[in-house]
Scaffold this motif. Structure first.
Motif, PDB file in Angstrom:
ATOM      1  N   MET A 239     -15.833   9.539 -14.318  1.00 31.70           N
ATOM      2  CA  MET A 239     -16.184   8.156 -14.654  1.00 31.70           C
ATOM      3  C   MET A 239     -15.352   7.183 -13.809  1.00 31.70           C
ATOM      4  SD  MET A 239     -15.987   6.111 -18.214  1.00 31.70           S
ATOM      5  CE  MET A 239     -15.558   7.573 -19.090  1.00 31.70           C
ATOM      6  N   SER A 240     -15.977   6.090 -13.435  1.00 29.46           N
ATOM      7  CA  SER A 240     -15.260   5.078 -12.642  1.00 29.46           C
ATOM      8  C   SER A 240     -14.211   4.377 -13.492  1.00 29.46           C
ATOM      9  CB  SER A 240     -16.241   4.032 -12.116  1.00 29.46           C
ATOM     10  OG  SER A 240     -17.212   4.648 -11.305  1.00 29.46           O
TER      11      SER A 240
ATOM     12  N   ASP B  52     -24.108  -5.456 -11.470  1.00 25.10           N
ATOM     13  CA  ASP B  52     -23.837  -4.027 -11.612  1.00 25.10           C
ATOM     14  C   ASP B  52     -22.830  -3.637 -10.544  1.00 25.10           C
ATOM     15  OD1 ASP B  52     -25.846  -2.796 -13.635  1.00 25.10           O
ATOM     16  OD2 ASP B  52     -27.043  -4.207 -12.434  1.00 25.10           O
ATOM     17  N   LEU B  53     -21.762  -2.998 -10.981  1.00 22.04           N
ATOM     18  CA  LEU B  53     -20.721  -2.624 -10.021  1.00 22.04           C
ATOM     19  C   LEU B  53     -19.867  -1.508 -10.615  1.00 22.04           C
ATOM     20  CD1 LEU B  53     -19.262  -3.446  -7.296  1.00 22.04           C
ATOM     21  CD2 LEU B  53     -17.807  -4.923  -8.700  1.00 22.04           C
ATOM     22  N   ALA B  54     -19.549  -0.514  -9.793  1.00 23.68           N
ATOM     23  CA  ALA B  54     -18.640   0.545 -10.226  1.00 23.68           C
ATOM     24  C   ALA B  54     -17.491   0.629  -9.237  1.00 23.68           C
ATOM     25  CB  ALA B  54     -19.380   1.880 -10.302  1.00 23.68           C
ATOM     26  N   VAL B  55     -16.280   0.642  -9.765  1.00 27.05           N
ATOM     27  CA  VAL B  55     -15.087   0.691  -8.912  1.00 27.05           C
ATOM     28  C   VAL B  55     -14.241   1.881  -9.343  1.00 27.05           C
ATOM     29  CG1 VAL B  55     -12.993  -0.540  -8.212  1.00 27.05           C
ATOM     30  CG2 VAL B  55     -15.104  -1.827  -8.639  1.00 27.05           C
TER      31      VAL B  55
ATOM     32  N   VAL C 117     -10.973  -0.154  -2.563  1.00 24.39           N
ATOM     33  CA  VAL C 117     -10.874  -1.609  -2.440  1.00 24.39           C
ATOM     34  C   VAL C 117     -12.282  -2.160  -2.212  1.00 24.39           C
ATOM     35  CG1 VAL C 117      -9.987  -3.537  -1.075  1.00 24.39           C
ATOM     36  CG2 VAL C 117      -8.514  -1.569  -1.550  1.00 24.39           C
ATOM     37  N   HIS C 118     -12.715  -3.010  -3.134  1.00 30.33           N
ATOM     38  CA  HIS C 118     -14.039  -3.624  -3.030  1.00 30.33           C
ATOM     39  C   HIS C 118     -13.885  -5.101  -2.701  1.00 30.33           C
ATOM     40  CE1 HIS C 118     -16.609  -0.442  -5.053  1.00 30.33           C
ATOM     41  NE2 HIS C 118     -15.388   0.035  -5.155  1.00 30.33           N
ATOM     42  N   ALA C 119     -14.594  -5.548  -1.681  1.00 31.99           N
ATOM     43  CA  ALA C 119     -14.599  -6.975  -1.379  1.00 31.99           C
ATOM     44  C   ALA C 119     -15.859  -7.575  -1.980  1.00 31.99           C
ATOM     45  CB  ALA C 119     -14.571  -7.199   0.118  1.00 31.99           C
TER      46      ALA C 119
ATOM     47  N   GLY D 168      -3.110   2.343  -3.146  1.00 28.49           N
ATOM     48  CA  GLY D 168      -2.741   3.723  -3.446  1.00 28.49           C
ATOM     49  C   GLY D 168      -3.869   4.406  -4.182  1.00 28.49           C
ATOM     50  N   PRO D 169      -3.789   5.705  -4.309  1.00 28.90           N
ATOM     51  CA  PRO D 169      -4.887   6.471  -4.917  1.00 28.90           C
ATOM     52  C   PRO D 169      -5.117   6.156  -6.388  1.00 28.90           C
ATOM     53  CG  PRO D 169      -2.976   7.872  -4.485  1.00 28.90           C
ATOM     54  CD  PRO D 169      -2.700   6.566  -3.829  1.00 28.90           C
ATOM     55  N   GLU D 170      -4.098   5.617  -7.074  1.00 21.57           N
ATOM     56  CA  GLU D 170      -4.229   5.326  -8.502  1.00 21.57           C
ATOM     57  C   GLU D 170      -4.739   3.918  -8.761  1.00 21.57           C
ATOM     58  OE1 GLU D 170      -3.717   7.600 -10.893  1.00 21.57           O
ATOM     59  OE2 GLU D 170      -3.463   8.948  -9.171  1.00 21.57           O
ATOM     60  N   ARG D 171      -4.740   3.095  -7.707  1.00 25.99           N
ATOM     61  CA  ARG D 171      -4.969   1.667  -7.923  1.00 25.99           C
ATOM     62  C   ARG D 171      -6.272   1.203  -7.278  1.00 25.99           C
ATOM     63  NH1 ARG D 171       0.106  -0.251  -6.587  1.00 25.99           N
ATOM     64  NH2 ARG D 171       0.643   0.076  -8.764  1.00 25.99           N
ATOM     65  N   ALA D 172      -7.017   0.404  -8.005  1.00 22.60           N
ATOM     66  CA  ALA D 172      -8.237  -0.168  -7.449  1.00 22.60           C
ATOM     67  C   ALA D 172      -8.046  -1.663  -7.254  1.00 22.60           C
ATOM     68  CB  ALA D 172      -9.407   0.079  -8.401  1.00 22.60           C
ATOM     69  N   MET D 173      -8.802  -2.207  -6.290  1.00 22.62           N
ATOM     70  CA  MET D 173      -8.692  -3.645  -6.041  1.00 22.62           C
ATOM     71  C   MET D 173     -10.067  -4.251  -5.844  1.00 22.62           C
ATOM     72  SD  MET D 173      -5.488  -4.116  -3.497  1.00 22.62           S
ATOM     73  CE  MET D 173      -3.892  -3.404  -3.880  1.00 22.62           C
TER      74      MET D 173
END
Lengths: 383, 258
Positions: B1-2, B23-26, B31-33, B195-200
């Motif tokens: 799961m995202s 609709d968006l999955a991160v 890193v999503h702009a 980093g691998p644990e962090r989303a932006m």
């Protein structure tokens, strides 16, 4: 009208019950008491008392007790110069009542040129179920410097009716702090009458936290080149009522006055701010600024704020402004978005509102203790 | 799961609908702009995710780490690791930056089951992060954002992010109003946190920031909907041919191009 005379009647028996005093004092008491009987207790028909009903005080029959103060000084057989020369009992019935019951007076004389490093501290503690009439006289010589901290406190129900007279000579530098921490059931009526010499620098800080029904009058008369600062902070909740009346009288030219009163209201509290600024005909080049800011935390709290400018000179600068607002929603969200809980954020912003008044306190020990008291108070407000 | 899943999100302010089905999955590590012209709903999306009560969610769902994000208070979202770098950081006179940040950090640490930092450890941490952001330490004792320049405010946001170490960072037009040096510093601070644990989620109007913070995905928002998604090359394409090439009106574009 019968009711009024009945109310005065109980004071007559209290008055006659007093121990006889030296002739000069007895004369003064009697003149003041006659005036009190003539004036009676004010009603809300009286413009000065429009928002503050003292009916609850008039109805109470507290026996008069001598004020308990930290440095008592019974009045002597010879007349006390300056006493009752500044706070006039002709207009204000509560000043008249205080003068009618003059007994012990806290008198402080600071000789010319003296610089006091430590503040003078006066604490009045009321006895439950009594009426007390504390009286303070502070005489500061030319170019002397001092700070005075007056604290009022007590427990239970009682009536404090205080008068403080301050006379500062030419070039004196004076900081006056009044900390009103009366019990939540107390009535507190007080007048601070200040007369300032040429080029004197005076700052008053009125911090009002307690009391059920509170009225503070601060009246300052300025001379040429005098600088006066009147700061105030009132914090009320529940059914507390606080009325701050100030008069800044620019009697001579080149005077400067800054006034900043801030209020925090919660519950069903009612606060009144009435700031009168008089600029007499001779008082050219007066520079005067008045600000009253209120933070209203509940829907039921009420604030009445009113500036009163009487400007008779033409070359002056006078500004005034009043604001009434709530906690800023954006600031609240900003704090919460960082993980700070809603209640914590509210108390932090409430604290921030009061901060600049506390910052202006120059007596460090007082500032520290007040920060502690306010911190607790705002947490209690928030929860 | 995202880590974050947004489904058909609709939001209004007053009686105006701003988000019209997002609709968006991160996933963690991504890193999503989010790009788009003014008024497309970028900032609204950022604020809705952080819990701003001004916006009313009228339809849709958002899950964060498997939880119903929309049911959480803003402070709970922050404690669970969401951080919004504000487009317009708020000035709070009377509250010191230091007191504020220490209170925030210790609340978040408590939620994570970590010990609260004492004044000494906190100061050490803060000094290290300030160096990273090339910030004057004197700012710590000043009231939050009060009297800060525009650049100082933006640095302060990323500095707070560096101290709070979120799992999902949302940067709302962090580039606006920054000169090129400040932009490099701010981007450097952001990149250090990748980093691998962090989303932006990086919300921006212009491609410029994305030269420094290279996204994995780019989404174009228009009139409250994502109208195009792609890789980092989509941002470059937008820079060259403008929003108009996608059939999107952008009143600011002419100004932006000068």
């Amino acid at each position: 009208m019968t009711a009024v005379s009945e109310q005065i009647g109980t004071w007559v028996s209290e008055f006659t019950r007093q121990d006889p005093a030296a002739p000069w004092l007895q004369q003064l008491r009697e003149a003041a008491f006659r005036r009190f009987v003539d004036l009676g207790f004010p009603t809300t028909h009286d413009e000065e008392w429009r928002f503050t009903s003292v009916a609850a005080i008039a109805r109470k029959n507290f026996p008069v007790a001598l004020p308990k103060l930290s440095e008592p000084r019974p009045l002597g057989s010879g007349p006390e110069p300056h006493l009752a020369k500044y706070a006039s009992f002709h207009q204000n019935p509560f000043v008249a009542l205080n003068t009618a019951f003059l007994n012990r007076v806290a008198v402080f004389r600071i000789p010319a040129g003296t610089v006091l490093e430590e503040p003078i501290e006066i604490t009045y503690e009321a006895t439950p179920e009594t009426a007390v009439h504390p009286r303070t006289l502070i005489l500061i010589g030319a170019n002397a410097q001092c700070s005075i901290v007056e604290t009022y406190k007590g427990e239970g129900r009682y009536f404090t009716n205080a008068v403080t007279e301050i006379v500062a000579g030419e070039g004196a530098v004076v900081g006056h702090y009044k900390i009103q921490r009366e019990s939540r059931e107390a009535f507190h009526i007080a007048t601070i009458q200040v007369h300032l010499g040429r080029s004197a620098n005076f700052s008053a800080h009125s911090i009002s936290l307690g009391g059920a029904l509170v009225r503070n009058d601060v009246n300052a008369v300025l001379s040429e080149g005098t600088e006066a600062t009147l700061n105030g902070l009132y914090i009320v909740n529940g059914t507390q009522h606080i009325d701050n009346h100030t008069v800044i009288d620019h009697a001579k030219p080149h005077g400067t006055s800054h006034e900043l009163y801030k209020g925090i209201l919660d519950g069903q509290a009612h606060a009144v701010f009435n700031g009168r600024i008089i600029v007499r005909k001779d008082a050219q080049k007066t520079d005067s600024k008045q600000t009253n800011k209120n933070l209203v935390l509940s829907d039921e709290a009420v604030i009445d704020t009113k500036p009163e400018l009487q400007i008779l000179a033409d070359d002056v600068r006078c500004t005034h402004g009043a604001t009434i607002g709530q906690l800023d929603a954006e600031s609240l969200f900003y704090l919460r978005s960082r993980g700070i809980g809603k209640e914590e954020a509210r108390s932090l912003l409430t604290w921030a509102f009061a901060q600049d008044i506390v910052d202006r306190i120059k007596v460090q020990s007082l500032k520290d203790s007040l920060e502690g008291i306010l911190f607790e108070k705002f947490h209690e407000h928030a929860h | 799961m995202s880590l974050l899943e947004i489904k058909d999100l609709h939001a209004t302010v007053g009686d105006r609908e701003i988000l019209k089905g997002i609709d968006l999955a991160v996933n963690a590590g991504e890193v999503h702009a989010i790009m788009g012209p003014n008024g497309s709903g970028k900032s609204t999306l950022a604020q809705v995710l952080a819990g701003r009560e001004l916006y009313i969610v009228t339809a849709g769902a958002v899950t964060y780490d498997g939880k119903d994000l929309l049911a959480m208070a803003p402070e709970d979202r922050a404690r669970e690791g969401i951080f919004l770098a504000f487009q317009y950081p708020v000035e709070i006179p009377g509250v010191s930056n230091m007191y504020f940040l220490k209170a925030a950090l210790n609340t978040i640490r408590k939620t994570r089951g970590l010990e609260e930092l004492d004044a000494f450890d906190f100061l050490n941490l803060v000094k290290e992060k300030m160096k990273l952001m090339e910030m004057d330490q004197a700012l710590l004792n000043r009231p939050v954002n009060t009297g800060f320049s525009g650049g100082e405010k933006k640095r302060n946001e990323i500095f707070q992010m560096a101290v709070l170490e979120p799992r999902l960072a949302i940067l709302d037009e962090t580039d606006s109003g920054l000169d090129i040096d400040a932009l490099r510093t701010v981007a450097g601070g952001v990149n250090a946190l990748r980093g691998p644990e962090r989303a932006m989620i990086v919300v921006t109007h212009y491609q410029r920031l994305l030269n420094y913070i290279v996204p994995d995905f780019v989404h174009v928002l228009s009139e409250g909907r994502i109208v195009k998604s792609g890789g980092k090359e989509l941002a470059l394409q937008l820079e060259e041919s403008g929003y108009a090439a996608l059939g999107i009106e952008d009143e600011e574009e002419a100004v932006g191009k000068v």
